[in-house]
Design an enzyme around this catalytic site. Structure first.
Site, PDB file in Angstrom:
ATOM      1  N   ARG A 106     -60.485  78.491   0.625  1.00 47.63           N
ATOM      2  CA  ARG A 106     -59.140  77.910   0.490  1.00 47.63           C
ATOM      3  C   ARG A 106     -58.947  76.777   1.488  1.00 47.63           C
ATOM      4  NH1 ARG A 106     -54.806  82.423   1.187  1.00 47.63           N
ATOM      5  NH2 ARG A 106     -55.441  83.041  -0.902  1.00 47.63           N
ATOM      6  N   ARG A 112     -50.383  80.430   7.747  1.00 45.04           N
ATOM      7  CA  ARG A 112     -51.158  79.868   6.630  1.00 45.04           C
ATOM      8  C   ARG A 112     -50.700  78.441   6.305  1.00 45.04           C
ATOM      9  NH1 ARG A 112     -53.175  84.268   3.453  1.00 45.04           N
ATOM     10  NH2 ARG A 112     -53.654  85.978   4.866  1.00 45.04           N
ATOM     11  N   LYS A 149     -50.656  88.359   8.090  1.00 46.55           N
ATOM     12  CA  LYS A 149     -50.468  86.966   7.666  1.00 46.55           C
ATOM     13  C   LYS A 149     -49.045  86.478   7.957  1.00 46.55           C
ATOM     14  CE  LYS A 149     -51.538  87.958   3.342  1.00 46.55           C
ATOM     15  NZ  LYS A 149     -51.680  87.967   1.871  1.00 46.55           N
ATOM     16  N   LYS A 156     -46.311  83.068   6.874  1.00 45.08           N
ATOM     17  CA  LYS A 156     -46.152  81.904   5.985  1.00 45.08           C
ATOM     18  C   LYS A 156     -44.904  81.111   6.327  1.00 45.08           C
ATOM     19  CE  LYS A 156     -48.753  84.159   2.415  1.00 45.08           C
ATOM     20  NZ  LYS A 156     -48.780  84.724   1.056  1.00 45.08           N
ATOM     21  N   CYS A 161     -51.160  84.388 -11.154  1.00 46.93           N
ATOM     22  CA  CYS A 161     -52.168  84.432 -10.084  1.00 46.93           C
ATOM     23  C   CYS A 161     -53.566  84.488 -10.699  1.00 46.93           C
ATOM     24  CB  CYS A 161     -51.922  85.654  -9.210  1.00 46.93           C
ATOM     25  SG  CYS A 161     -52.434  87.175 -10.015  1.00 46.93           S
ATOM     26  N   CYS A 178     -60.432  88.107  -8.193  1.00 45.61           N
ATOM     27  CA  CYS A 178     -59.678  88.825  -7.164  1.00 45.61           C
ATOM     28  C   CYS A 178     -60.069  90.299  -7.105  1.00 45.61           C
ATOM     29  CB  CYS A 178     -58.183  88.703  -7.424  1.00 45.61           C
ATOM     30  SG  CYS A 178     -57.247  89.613  -6.188  1.00 45.61           S
ATOM     31  N   CYS A 213     -51.418  92.385  -9.810  1.00 47.26           N
ATOM     32  CA  CYS A 213     -51.169  93.559  -8.957  1.00 47.26           C
ATOM     33  C   CYS A 213     -49.873  93.321  -8.203  1.00 47.26           C
ATOM     34  CB  CYS A 213     -52.360  93.797  -8.012  1.00 47.26           C
ATOM     35  SG  CYS A 213     -52.295  92.864  -6.467  1.00 47.26           S
ATOM     36  N   CYS A 272     -48.672  87.378  -5.570  1.00 47.93           N
ATOM     37  CA  CYS A 272     -49.167  86.048  -5.208  1.00 47.93           C
ATOM     38  C   CYS A 272     -48.541  84.904  -6.017  1.00 47.93           C
ATOM     39  CB  CYS A 272     -50.684  86.006  -5.342  1.00 47.93           C
ATOM     40  SG  CYS A 272     -51.509  87.152  -4.214  1.00 47.93           S
TER      41      CYS A 272
HETATM   42 FE1  SRM Z   1     -52.044  86.131  -2.263  1.00 51.05          FE
HETATM   43  C1  SRM Z   1     -54.157  88.574  -1.269  1.00 51.05           C
HETATM   44  C2  SRM Z   1     -54.463  84.735  -4.090  1.00 51.05           C
HETATM   45  C3  SRM Z   1     -50.135  83.374  -2.592  1.00 51.05           C
HETATM   46  C4  SRM Z   1     -49.300  87.925  -1.266  1.00 51.05           C
HETATM   47  N1  SRM Z   1     -53.993  86.548  -2.549  1.00 51.05           N
HETATM   48  C5  SRM Z   1     -54.690  87.589  -2.012  1.00 51.05           C
HETATM   49  C6  SRM Z   1     -56.206  87.470  -2.328  1.00 51.05           C
HETATM   50  C7  SRM Z   1     -56.819  86.684  -1.219  1.00 51.05           C
HETATM   51  C8  SRM Z   1     -56.939  88.791  -2.629  1.00 51.05           C
HETATM   52  C9  SRM Z   1     -57.629  89.482  -1.496  1.00 51.05           C
HETATM   53  O1  SRM Z   1     -57.007  89.714  -0.421  1.00 51.05           O
HETATM   54  O2  SRM Z   1     -58.764  89.875  -1.688  1.00 51.05           O
HETATM   55  C10 SRM Z   1     -56.091  86.646  -3.617  1.00 51.05           C
HETATM   56  C11 SRM Z   1     -57.324  85.797  -3.976  1.00 51.05           C
HETATM   57  C12 SRM Z   1     -57.510  85.792  -5.464  1.00 51.05           C
HETATM   58  C13 SRM Z   1     -58.479  84.788  -5.936  1.00 51.05           C
HETATM   59  O3  SRM Z   1     -59.479  85.196  -6.568  1.00 51.05           O
HETATM   60  O4  SRM Z   1     -58.259  83.608  -5.740  1.00 51.05           O
HETATM   61  C14 SRM Z   1     -54.793  85.900  -3.414  1.00 51.05           C
HETATM   62  N2  SRM Z   1     -52.316  84.335  -3.047  1.00 51.05           N
HETATM   63  C15 SRM Z   1     -53.346  83.980  -3.865  1.00 51.05           C
HETATM   64  C16 SRM Z   1     -53.081  82.652  -4.545  1.00 51.05           C
HETATM   65  C17 SRM Z   1     -54.327  81.832  -4.794  1.00 51.05           C
HETATM   66  C18 SRM Z   1     -52.327  82.948  -5.851  1.00 51.05           C
HETATM   67  C19 SRM Z   1     -52.044  81.792  -6.770  1.00 51.05           C
HETATM   68  O5  SRM Z   1     -51.764  82.104  -7.929  1.00 51.05           O
HETATM   69  O6  SRM Z   1     -52.032  80.638  -6.415  1.00 51.05           O
HETATM   70  C20 SRM Z   1     -52.088  82.050  -3.526  1.00 51.05           C
HETATM   71  C21 SRM Z   1     -52.757  81.302  -2.419  1.00 51.05           C
HETATM   72  C22 SRM Z   1     -51.745  80.697  -1.498  1.00 51.05           C
HETATM   73  C23 SRM Z   1     -52.313  79.750  -0.485  1.00 51.05           C
HETATM   74  O7  SRM Z   1     -52.774  78.695  -0.868  1.00 51.05           O
HETATM   75  O8  SRM Z   1     -52.216  80.069   0.705  1.00 51.05           O
HETATM   76  C24 SRM Z   1     -51.443  83.318  -2.988  1.00 51.05           C
HETATM   77  N3  SRM Z   1     -50.097  85.694  -1.899  1.00 51.05           N
HETATM   78  C25 SRM Z   1     -49.474  84.527  -2.228  1.00 51.05           C
HETATM   79  C26 SRM Z   1     -48.051  84.704  -2.198  1.00 51.05           C
HETATM   80  C27 SRM Z   1     -47.028  83.649  -2.584  1.00 51.05           C
HETATM   81  C28 SRM Z   1     -46.651  82.751  -1.435  1.00 51.05           C
HETATM   82  O9  SRM Z   1     -47.170  82.889  -0.332  1.00 51.05           O
HETATM   83  O10 SRM Z   1     -45.790  81.892  -1.646  1.00 51.05           O
HETATM   84  C29 SRM Z   1     -47.817  86.014  -1.833  1.00 51.05           C
HETATM   85  C30 SRM Z   1     -46.427  86.703  -1.751  1.00 51.05           C
HETATM   86  C31 SRM Z   1     -45.666  86.288  -0.560  1.00 51.05           C
HETATM   87  C32 SRM Z   1     -46.040  87.122   0.628  1.00 51.05           C
HETATM   88  O11 SRM Z   1     -46.988  86.776   1.316  1.00 51.05           O
HETATM   89  O12 SRM Z   1     -45.417  88.168   0.835  1.00 51.05           O
HETATM   90  C33 SRM Z   1     -49.107  86.635  -1.634  1.00 51.05           C
HETATM   91  N4  SRM Z   1     -51.786  87.933  -1.345  1.00 51.05           N
HETATM   92  C34 SRM Z   1     -50.572  88.510  -1.082  1.00 51.05           C
HETATM   93  C35 SRM Z   1     -50.803  89.851  -0.577  1.00 51.05           C
HETATM   94  C36 SRM Z   1     -49.697  90.858  -0.151  1.00 51.05           C
HETATM   95  C37 SRM Z   1     -49.349  90.689   1.282  1.00 51.05           C
HETATM   96  C38 SRM Z   1     -48.415  91.773   1.772  1.00 51.05           C
HETATM   97  O13 SRM Z   1     -47.551  91.488   2.590  1.00 51.05           O
HETATM   98  O14 SRM Z   1     -48.561  92.929   1.378  1.00 51.05           O
HETATM   99  C39 SRM Z   1     -52.198  90.036  -0.579  1.00 51.05           C
HETATM  100  C40 SRM Z   1     -52.962  91.308  -0.145  1.00 51.05           C
HETATM  101  C41 SRM Z   1     -53.140  91.384   1.324  1.00 51.05           C
HETATM  102  O15 SRM Z   1     -52.836  90.494   2.095  1.00 51.05           O
HETATM  103  O16 SRM Z   1     -53.637  92.436   1.730  1.00 51.05           O
HETATM  104  C42 SRM Z   1     -52.779  88.825  -1.083  1.00 51.05           C
HETATM  105 FE1  SF4 Z   2     -55.067  89.262  -6.680  1.00 52.83          FE
HETATM  106 FE2  SF4 Z   2     -52.890  90.721  -6.799  1.00 52.83          FE
HETATM  107 FE3  SF4 Z   2     -52.797  88.352  -5.647  1.00 52.83          FE
HETATM  108 FE4  SF4 Z   2     -53.060  88.498  -8.223  1.00 52.83          FE
HETATM  109  S1  SF4 Z   2     -51.291  89.231  -7.070  1.00 52.83           S
HETATM  110  S2  SF4 Z   2     -54.279  87.205  -6.863  1.00 52.83           S
HETATM  111  S3  SF4 Z   2     -54.256  90.287  -8.501  1.00 52.83           S
HETATM  112  S4  SF4 Z   2     -53.942  90.074  -4.907  1.00 52.83           S
END
Ligand code: SRM
Ligand code: SF4
Length: 584
Positions: A71, A140, A232, A234, A453, A459, A498, A502
């Site tokens: 990323r 981030r 994390k 943000k 997502c 993922c 899930c 995201c």
């Molecule tokens: Fe996310 C984990 C993709 C925005 C909440 N996110 C992941 C991972 C890295 C899976 C992993 O941990 O193994 C995913 C990678 C999937 C892949 O194959 O690419 C992933 N997140 C993404 C992206 C690419 C989704 C998208 O459709 O674009 C976004 C990348 C953002 C970036 O460029 O930095 C992305 N993730 C978000 C958001 C939205 C936002 O930030 O505006 C959220 C919800 C807001 C928040 O953070 O609460 C989000 N991602 C999570 C979480 C849950 C965190 C939590 O507090 O529980 C995880 C899981 C974790 O961290 O354990 C996660």
């Molecule tokens: Fe993966 Fe869940 Fe984030 Fe989708 S919402 S990219 S399934 S961690």
């Protein structure tokens, strides 16, 4: 009030304490030509370097095929054309040939082969970006309005977003020693890199400030300490009335206050976050609280202070409970304000009034204040690719080479090409049409607002499909909308594989959250302004049933709605809810 209790620290905390420079054994793995993956503790360390270990989940039945996701960092989604050309090249050489625009305005490379990680990350840095701290327990990518600055105010917000980005980078030197100085491969990208440097006309904006020194002269990080944040973090910037970055879902955000045409400062918001776990009631999505007002000059001091509060008060004993949103929820806004005042030496004054009227991207051409133009393009699920007659990736490469617009990634996974000369407009547009991309100009108000997502196959956490099934689902929802008599009207629909959230389904009018293969929780009642959370309407609905479930509601909405009432607002107030509708 007591600090988090004496439960044992999580394994991640012990790892960070053991290797505060976050190097793990990454160097050794890179130097081993037989290694096909990062493993063990390194799977945690590489996240701080912007890397996730993954495997192709479509292929698991026949054995694991490893690759990584990388990323980048792009404050406000800004990608100079010359930098884009380097990314385009790298995605073909080392990744799966696509670039994925994320919901936080960055690019992701998927399917990166082990031997490509080093040269890819080195080249990203040479092209004046970085992957440092785009994942991990740190701040981030910083989001900011993706429309090009139209005046001094919007330029100032962009500048502040970059200043804060830099201030909140971790001071570790391991990243550069491993990926920049440590990788010795010459990819022959010299000309492209030189162009990226010349076009930017500046040093890499993502170079961390030098390490702090302790009393003995040893390098330390006074902001993050040895163990960084509990989880994390943000940060976002927004300019009302457009909430295009979904500002209330960030851990910390800055909402511009403009008076008499001048940016006088920001309202500070803290404590947003969406991640939840199915069946774990102690986790929930939450919108940020409004904390107070600060001047532009205070942005870095306030940003650092909020980070320190998370550092010192976040729960390091349970990663599911470690985000700053839980600190806000459990200790309260007044406690937080008092704690912030301790760091700043004085409390922040009360926040100023502000209002958001909508979110989402503008598609098609818009004139900039300087007489140039920007073009908003719909990128389905953020995936920049060539597929059959649709050759967006090739078209964007040619556009970058010929017209050198600034690429601006939006927080709805779309793309803006800015700074286009009036005389180039027709040719640039024709080029996209010639590459089978007529669909990018006017996606309509459902597809254009939608987000999904990545989920399967990359993922590791996904429970159900998302990106691969979302476009077909939207087609069916658009049909149901037309049958109900409000075809073509705006609807904010988002899907995730899930409950981690995201693609921010919890702040959409309609959200689908994967529970199991082919099964989704249906969330309803968020609004177009991004100021209200959706609630659980139906649990575990089969993918094929979703259009029926929503079709009935669409009919009811079309009959009952007040003039101008959006679907999410109607759903929130209508008597459609199961007896107790929890948040997730
Ligand atoms: Fe996310 C984990 C993709 C925005 C909440 N996110 C992941 C991972 C890295 C899976 C992993 O941990 O193994 C995913 C990678 C999937 C892949 O194959 O690419 C992933 N997140 C993404 C992206 C690419 C989704 C998208 O459709 O674009 C976004 C990348 C953002 C970036 O460029 O930095 C992305 N993730 C978000 C958001 C939205 C936002 O930030 O505006 C959220 C919800 C807001 C928040 O953070 O609460 C989000 N991602 C999570 C979480 C849950 C965190 C939590 O507090 O529980 C995880 C899981 C974790 O961290 O354990 C996660
Ligand atoms: Fe993966 Fe869940 Fe984030 Fe989708 S919402 S990219 S399934 S961690």
């Amino acid at each position: 009030m007591d600090k988090p209790a004496e439960k044992p620290l999580t394994k991640n905390e012990l790892l960070k304490a053991d290797k505060p420079d976050l190097s793990g054994t990454i160097r050794e793995t890179l130097a081993n030509p037989a290694a096909d993956r990062f493993s063990g503790d390194d799977e945690q360390f590489i996240k701080f370097h912007g890397i996730y270990q993954q495997d192709d989940r479509d292929k698991r039945k026949t054995g694991k095929v490893f690759s990584v996701m990388v990323r980048t960092r792009q404050t406000g989604g800004i990608v100079p054309a010359a930098q884009y050309l380097v990314y385009d090249d790298l995605s073909g050489r080392f990744a799966n040939g696509t670039l994925r625009i994320t919901s936080r305005q960055t690019f992701q490379f998927h399917g990166v082969v082990q031997q490509g990680v080093g040269p890819l990350i080195k080249s990203i840095n040479e092209a004046l970006s970085s992957t440092l701290a785009t994942c991990g327990d740190v701040n981030r990518n910083v989001t900011a309005p993706s429309n090009p600055p139209v005046d001094a105010v919007t330029q100032a917000v962009e500048d502040d977003a970059f200043t804060l980005t830099k201030a909140l980078l971790p001071r570790t030197t391991a990243y550069h020693s491993i990926w920049v100085d440590g990788v010795q491969i010459d990819l022959g990208l010299g000309d492209k890199i030189a162009k990226a440097k010349a076009a930017a006309d500046q040093a890499n904006p993502y170079l961390p400030p030098p390490a702090d020194l302790d009393d003995s002269g040893a390098a330390v990080d006074n902001l993050y300490g040895k163990t960084y944040l509990p989880r994390k973090f943000k940060t976002g910037f927004a300019i009302p009335p457009n909430n295009d970055v979904d500002i209330f879902t960030n851990d910390m955000s800055f909402v511009a206050v403009i008076e008499g045409g001048r940016l006088v400062g920001y309202n500070l918001l803290v404590g947003g976050g969406l991640g939840t776990s199915h069946g774990n009631k102690a986790t929930y999505p939450r919108l940020a609280d409004v904390i107070g007002f600060l001047t532009r000059e205070q942005v870095v001091a306030v940003g650092e202070a909020v980070i320190k509060i998370h550092r010192d008060w976040g729960d390091r004993t349970d990663r599911k409970h470690a985000r700053i949103k839980y600190v806000l929820q459990e200790k309260g806004v007044e406690w937080f304000r008092a704690e912030l005042a301790k760091h700043l030496g004085a409390p922040l004054p009360a926040a100023k009034a502000f209002i958001f009227k909508g979110q989402g991207d503008a598609f098609g051409w818009t004139k900039q204040a300087d007489g140039k133009w920007f073009l908003g393009l719909f990128v389905e699920t953020g995936r920049v690719k060539d597929a059959g007659d649709y050759r967006l990736k090739t078209a964007l490469r040619v556009i970058a080479e010929k017209f050198a617009p600034t690429f601006r990634l939006t927080a709805t996974q779309n793309l803006i090409l800015s700074d286009v000369k009036e005389s180039d407009k027709a040719a640039l547009e024709q080029l996209l049409r010639d590459h089978g991309c007529a669909s990018v100009f006017n996606p309509g108000l459902v597809k254009g607002r939608g987000m999904a997502c990545p989920a399967l196959p990359t993922c590791g956490l996904s429970l159900a499909e998302s990106e691969r099934v979302f476009p077909a689902l939207l087609d069916r929802l658009e049909q149901a909308q037309a049958v109900a008599g409000f075809g073509g009207e705006e609807l904010v629909v988002r899907m995730t594989g899930c409950p981690n959230g995201c693609a921010r389904p919890y702040s959409a009018e309609i959200g689908f959250v994967g529970r199991a293969p082919g099964k989704y929780n249906v969330m309803l009642g968020g609004n177009r302004e991004g100021t209200r959370l959706a609630r659980l309407y139906r649990e575990s609905v089969a993918y094929d049933e979703i259009p029926n479930v929503l079709g009935g509601l669409f009919q009811q909405y079309a009959k009952e709605r007040r003039a101008g009432q959006a679907f999410g607002d109607w759903a929130d107030a209508a008597p459609i809810w199961p007896a107790a509708a929890p948040l997730a």
